[in-house]
Design an enzyme around this catalytic site. Structure first.
Site, PDB file in Angstrom:
ATOM      1  N   ASP A 284     -14.667  -2.413  -4.851  1.00  0.00           N
ATOM      2  CA  ASP A 284     -14.371  -3.819  -5.150  1.00  0.00           C
ATOM      3  C   ASP A 284     -15.568  -4.444  -5.872  1.00  0.00           C
ATOM      4  O   ASP A 284     -15.424  -5.089  -6.910  1.00  0.00           O
ATOM      5  CB  ASP A 284     -14.118  -4.612  -3.858  1.00  0.00           C
ATOM      6  CG  ASP A 284     -12.947  -4.095  -3.038  1.00  0.00           C
ATOM      7  OD1 ASP A 284     -11.876  -3.855  -3.625  1.00  0.00           O
ATOM      8  OD2 ASP A 284     -13.106  -3.935  -1.808  1.00  0.00           O
TER       9      ASP A 284
ATOM     10  N   ARG B  83       0.825  -1.212   0.000  1.00  0.00           N
ATOM     11  CA  ARG B  83       0.000   0.000   0.000  1.00  0.00           C
ATOM     12  C   ARG B  83       0.862   1.265   0.000  1.00  0.00           C
ATOM     13  O   ARG B  83       0.529   2.255  -0.642  1.00  0.00           O
ATOM     14  CB  ARG B  83      -0.936  -0.032   1.213  1.00  0.00           C
ATOM     15  CG  ARG B  83      -1.942   1.072   1.199  1.00  0.00           C
ATOM     16  CD  ARG B  83      -3.136   0.736   2.073  1.00  0.00           C
ATOM     17  NE  ARG B  83      -4.158   1.742   1.907  1.00  0.00           N
ATOM     18  CZ  ARG B  83      -4.442   2.678   2.815  1.00  0.00           C
ATOM     19  NH1 ARG B  83      -3.780   2.716   3.953  1.00  0.00           N
ATOM     20  NH2 ARG B  83      -5.388   3.555   2.575  1.00  0.00           N
TER      21      ARG B  83
ATOM     22  N   HIS C  44       0.566   4.135  -2.827  1.00  0.00           N
ATOM     23  CA  HIS C  44       0.174   5.509  -2.493  1.00  0.00           C
ATOM     24  C   HIS C  44       1.245   6.525  -2.867  1.00  0.00           C
ATOM     25  O   HIS C  44       0.943   7.707  -3.040  1.00  0.00           O
ATOM     26  CB  HIS C  44      -0.184   5.611  -1.005  1.00  0.00           C
ATOM     27  CG  HIS C  44      -1.577   5.158  -0.727  1.00  0.00           C
ATOM     28  ND1 HIS C  44      -2.358   5.662   0.286  1.00  0.00           N
ATOM     29  CD2 HIS C  44      -2.345   4.248  -1.371  1.00  0.00           C
ATOM     30  CE1 HIS C  44      -3.542   5.072   0.262  1.00  0.00           C
ATOM     31  NE2 HIS C  44      -3.560   4.201  -0.722  1.00  0.00           N
TER      32      HIS C  44
ATOM     33  N   TRP D  14     -10.059  -8.770   2.929  1.00  0.00           N
ATOM     34  CA  TRP D  14     -10.832  -9.118   1.739  1.00  0.00           C
ATOM     35  C   TRP D  14     -10.829 -10.626   1.520  1.00  0.00           C
ATOM     36  O   TRP D  14     -11.663 -11.163   0.813  1.00  0.00           O
ATOM     37  CB  TRP D  14     -10.245  -8.453   0.507  1.00  0.00           C
ATOM     38  CG  TRP D  14     -10.425  -6.974   0.401  1.00  0.00           C
ATOM     39  CD1 TRP D  14     -11.429  -6.341  -0.300  1.00  0.00           C
ATOM     40  CD2 TRP D  14      -9.624  -5.927   0.975  1.00  0.00           C
ATOM     41  NE1 TRP D  14     -11.272  -4.972  -0.194  1.00  0.00           N
ATOM     42  CE2 TRP D  14     -10.181  -4.689   0.580  1.00  0.00           C
ATOM     43  CE3 TRP D  14      -8.490  -5.909   1.779  1.00  0.00           C
ATOM     44  CZ2 TRP D  14      -9.641  -3.459   0.956  1.00  0.00           C
ATOM     45  CZ3 TRP D  14      -7.950  -4.696   2.159  1.00  0.00           C
ATOM     46  CH2 TRP D  14      -8.520  -3.488   1.758  1.00  0.00           C
TER      47      TRP D  14
ATOM     48  N   HIS E 199      -5.729  -6.248  -3.236  1.00  0.00           N
ATOM     49  CA  HIS E 199      -6.482  -6.446  -1.991  1.00  0.00           C
ATOM     50  C   HIS E 199      -6.609  -7.915  -1.602  1.00  0.00           C
ATOM     51  O   HIS E 199      -7.287  -8.234  -0.630  1.00  0.00           O
ATOM     52  CB  HIS E 199      -7.874  -5.811  -2.105  1.00  0.00           C
ATOM     53  CG  HIS E 199      -7.831  -4.313  -2.071  1.00  0.00           C
ATOM     54  ND1 HIS E 199      -8.882  -3.525  -2.458  1.00  0.00           N
ATOM     55  CD2 HIS E 199      -6.844  -3.448  -1.699  1.00  0.00           C
ATOM     56  CE1 HIS E 199      -8.549  -2.242  -2.329  1.00  0.00           C
ATOM     57  NE2 HIS E 199      -7.322  -2.170  -1.879  1.00  0.00           N
TER      58      HIS E 199
HETATM   59  C1  HEM Z   1      -9.021   0.674  -6.763  1.00  0.00           C
HETATM   60  C2  HEM Z   1      -9.023   1.669  -5.874  1.00  0.00           C
HETATM   61  C3  HEM Z   1      -8.601   1.419  -4.448  1.00  0.00           C
HETATM   62  C4  HEM Z   1      -9.287   1.770  -3.345  1.00  0.00           C
HETATM   63  C5  HEM Z   1     -10.581   2.555  -3.317  1.00  0.00           C
HETATM   64  C6  HEM Z   1      -8.571   1.251  -2.216  1.00  0.00           C
HETATM   65  C7  HEM Z   1      -8.966   1.396  -0.893  1.00  0.00           C
HETATM   66  C8  HEM Z   1      -8.326   0.840   0.192  1.00  0.00           C
HETATM   67  C9  HEM Z   1      -8.736   0.988   1.568  1.00  0.00           C
HETATM   68  C10 HEM Z   1      -9.925   1.795   2.049  1.00  0.00           C
HETATM   69  C11 HEM Z   1      -7.873   0.284   2.334  1.00  0.00           C
HETATM   70  C12 HEM Z   1      -7.880   0.135   3.855  1.00  0.00           C
HETATM   71  C13 HEM Z   1      -6.757   0.957   4.473  1.00  0.00           C
HETATM   72  C14 HEM Z   1      -6.719   0.906   5.983  1.00  0.00           C
HETATM   73  O1  HEM Z   1      -7.792   0.994   6.621  1.00  0.00           O
HETATM   74  O2  HEM Z   1      -5.598   0.832   6.539  1.00  0.00           O
HETATM   75  C15 HEM Z   1      -6.918  -0.325   1.450  1.00  0.00           C
HETATM   76  C16 HEM Z   1      -5.910  -1.161   1.850  1.00  0.00           C
HETATM   77  C17 HEM Z   1      -5.028  -1.759   0.997  1.00  0.00           C
HETATM   78  N1  HEM Z   1      -4.886  -1.492  -0.340  1.00  0.00           N
HETATM   79 FE1  HEM Z   1      -6.175  -0.471  -1.500  1.00  0.00          FE
HETATM   80  N2  HEM Z   1      -7.451   0.618  -2.650  1.00  0.00           N
HETATM   81  C18 HEM Z   1      -7.416   0.700  -4.015  1.00  0.00           C
HETATM   82  C19 HEM Z   1      -6.436   0.220  -4.833  1.00  0.00           C
HETATM   83  C20 HEM Z   1      -5.334  -0.477  -4.433  1.00  0.00           C
HETATM   84  C21 HEM Z   1      -4.244  -0.865  -5.286  1.00  0.00           C
HETATM   85  C22 HEM Z   1      -4.103  -0.500  -6.761  1.00  0.00           C
HETATM   86  C23 HEM Z   1      -3.375  -1.573  -4.507  1.00  0.00           C
HETATM   87  C24 HEM Z   1      -2.078  -2.229  -4.888  1.00  0.00           C
HETATM   88  C25 HEM Z   1      -1.823  -2.783  -6.045  1.00  0.00           C
HETATM   89  C26 HEM Z   1      -3.930  -1.617  -3.179  1.00  0.00           C
HETATM   90  C27 HEM Z   1      -3.373  -2.277  -2.109  1.00  0.00           C
HETATM   91  C28 HEM Z   1      -3.864  -2.267  -0.822  1.00  0.00           C
HETATM   92  C29 HEM Z   1      -3.340  -3.100   0.249  1.00  0.00           C
HETATM   93  C30 HEM Z   1      -2.257  -4.159   0.120  1.00  0.00           C
HETATM   94  C31 HEM Z   1      -4.082  -2.774   1.396  1.00  0.00           C
HETATM   95  C32 HEM Z   1      -3.942  -3.385   2.798  1.00  0.00           C
HETATM   96  C33 HEM Z   1      -3.089  -2.517   3.690  1.00  0.00           C
HETATM   97  C34 HEM Z   1      -2.898  -3.092   5.074  1.00  0.00           C
HETATM   98  O3  HEM Z   1      -3.318  -4.206   5.374  1.00  0.00           O
HETATM   99  O4  HEM Z   1      -2.298  -2.375   5.900  1.00  0.00           O
HETATM  100  N3  HEM Z   1      -5.096  -0.924  -3.166  1.00  0.00           N
HETATM  101  N4  HEM Z   1      -7.217   0.040   0.149  1.00  0.00           N
END
Ligand code: HEM
Length: 316
Positions: A267, A67, A71, A238, A206
Site C-alpha cells: 500500500d 476479495r 482471488h 485500512w 482496500h
Molecule cells: C495489490 C496487491 C494486493 C495485496 C498485496 C493484497 C493483500 C491483502 C491482504 C494481506 C489482505 C488481508 C487478508 C486477511 O487477512 O484476511 C487483503 C484483504 C483484502 N483485499 Fe487485498 N491485496 C491486494 C490487492 C487487492 C485487490 C486488487 C483487491 C480488489 C480490488 C483487494 C481487495 C481486498 C479486500 C476487499 C480485502 C479485505 C477482506 C476482508 O475484510 O475479509 N486486494 N489484501
C-alpha cells in the site's frame, strides 16, 4: 498474500461445489448443440444481482466477497493462451487444491455465504456469481456501478486449478525475488496484463475490509474500528469506515496519521514509487476520478482469462 506461505499450516477448507475427488470429466465442448452446455439465463442474472446487493449489505460481508472474486481472477497469466491453464475468473477457487492455497485462507466463508444464492439461481455460473457478487458488494457499499458482463464458463475439475503463488505478497520476502513492493506489484499485475494506473486504482479495493493475523499473517488482532464488528469482530482495517466504499484508502495512506489503521508495504509504495504516485495523489484528492478508474479496472479484472459460453458475454 501471506507473510510466509510455507510457514503456514493451512487446513484445506471444504471444496465448494463439485468435490475435489469427483471423477474427471471428458473435455466439455461449449456449444449450444452439445445439449449439456451451459446457458445464459439473463433473468436469473438480473434477479441474482438485485438480491445480492441487499443480502451482502445485511451480512456485512462486502469486503470478503470482493476479495473472493479478486482471488479467483487474479491467478491469470496473459502469456498462456489455453483455457483454463491461463487461470482467471473461472471459479477454480471453489475447488481443491486452489481453495486450500495459503492466499485463499478464510475465503471459504465467502463461498459459504453465496451458497443460498447459487441454490436459488442455479443457471448463474459460479464464475459469474463470484464476480457479480463483488460488483454488487462495491455498489451496495456506496461505490461505483461496475460495467459488468456475464456468461463466464466454470472449470469443473481439480486439475483445472491454478498453480499456487500467482497472487501478490504484501511484504518481504517476495517469492519472485523482487527487491521492492513496487517491483513485485508490477511483476504480478503486468503478468495479468494490467498497468500502473490499474494497479493503483485496484489497490483502492482496500477501502473495504480488514487483515487478520490468523488468515494472512498481516494486521493486528483488533483496533478501535474493528473490535465491535460488525460481522466477526477483529482485524485491522485500512480505513475507519471499512464497510463504505470511498477514496479514504488513499487519503489515509497518504497521511499515515492514524496508527490504528493498516498500511502494508504494497500500500505504502503507491505513494513512494514515482510512476504510481501521480495516480495515488489524484485518487486521494478526487473521489470521482477514483470511482471512474476503479470501475473500469474492476470490470477488466473480472474478465481476466474468461471463456464465454455460447451467447456471451451479456449485460443487463
Ligand atoms: C495489490 C496487491 C494486493 C495485496 C498485496 C493484497 C493483500 C491483502 C491482504 C494481506 C489482505 C488481508 C487478508 C486477511 O487477512 O484476511 C487483503 C484483504 C483484502 N483485499 Fe487485498 N491485496 C491486494 C490487492 C487487492 C485487490 C486488487 C483487491 C480488489 C480490488 C483487494 C481487495 C481486498 C479486500 C476487499 C480485502 C479485505 C477482506 C476482508 O475484510 O475479509 N486486494 N489484501
Amino acid at each position: 498474500l501471506t507473510r510466509s506461505m510455507q510457514a503456514q499450516q493451512v487446513r484445506a477448507p471444504r471444496a465448494f461445489g463439485r468435490s475435489a475427488i469427483a471423477p474427471r470429466r471428458a473435455t466439455v465442448v461449449v456449444r449450444a448443440s452439445a445439449g449439456t452446455s451451459p446457458k445464459i439465463n439473463t433473468q436469473q442474472l438480473k434477479s441474482a444481482y438485485e438480491e445480492l446487493k441487499t443480502y451482502i449489505q445485511s451480512k456485512y460481508c462486502n469486503p470478503i466477497i470482493v476479495r473472493l472474486a479478486w482471488h479467483d481472477s487474479g491467478t491469470y497469466d496473459a502469456s498462456i493462451k489455453e483455457w483454463p491453464q491461463r487461470g482467471g475468473a473461472n471459479a477454480a477457487i471453489r475447488l481443491q487444491p486452489e481453495s486450500g492455497h495459503a492466499a485463499n485462507k478464510g475465503l471459504n466463508i465467502a463461498m459459504n455465504l453465496l451458497k443460498p444464492i447459487k441454490a436459488k439461481y442455479p443457471e448463474v455460473s459460479y464464475a459469474d456469481l463470484f464476480q457479480m457478487a463483488s460488483a454488487a458488494a462495491v455498489e451496495a457499499a456506496g461505490g461505483p456501478k461496475i460495467p459488468m458482463r456475464y456468461g463466464r464458463r466454470d472449470v469443473e475439475t481439480s486439475d483445472q486449478c491454478a498453480k499456487e503463488g500467482n497472487l501478490p505478497a504484501a511484504a518481504h520476502p517476495f517469492p519472485d525475488g523482487s527487491v521492492s513492493p513496487a517491483e513485485h506489484l508490477r511483476k504480478v499485475f503486468y503478468r495479468m496484463g494490467l498497468n500502473d494506473q490499474e494497479i493503483v486504482a485496484l489497490s483502492g479495493g482496500h477501502t473495504l475490509g480488514r487483515a487478520r493475523p490468523d488468515r494472512s499473517g498481516h494486521g493486528v488482532e483488533k483496533t478501535k474500528y474493528t473490535e465491535k464488528g460488525p460481522g466477526t469482530p477483529g482485524g485491522q482495517s485500512w480505513t475507519a469506515d471499512w464497510l463504505v466504499f470511498n477514496n479514504s484508502y488513499f487519503t489515509e495512506i497518504k497521511e499515515k496519521k492514524d496508527k490504528e489503521l493498516l498500511v502494508l508495504p504494497t500500500d505504502a509504495c503507491l505513494f513512494e514509487d514515482d510512476k504510481f504516485r501521480p495516480y495515488a495523489d489524484k485518487y486521494a484528492s478526487d473521489q470521482a476520478a477514483f470511482f471512474k478508474d476503479y470501475a473500469e479496472a474492476h470490470a477488466k479484472l473480472s474478465e481476466l482469462g474468461v471463456q464465454w459460453v455460447e451467447g456471451g458475454p451479456v449485460t443487463f
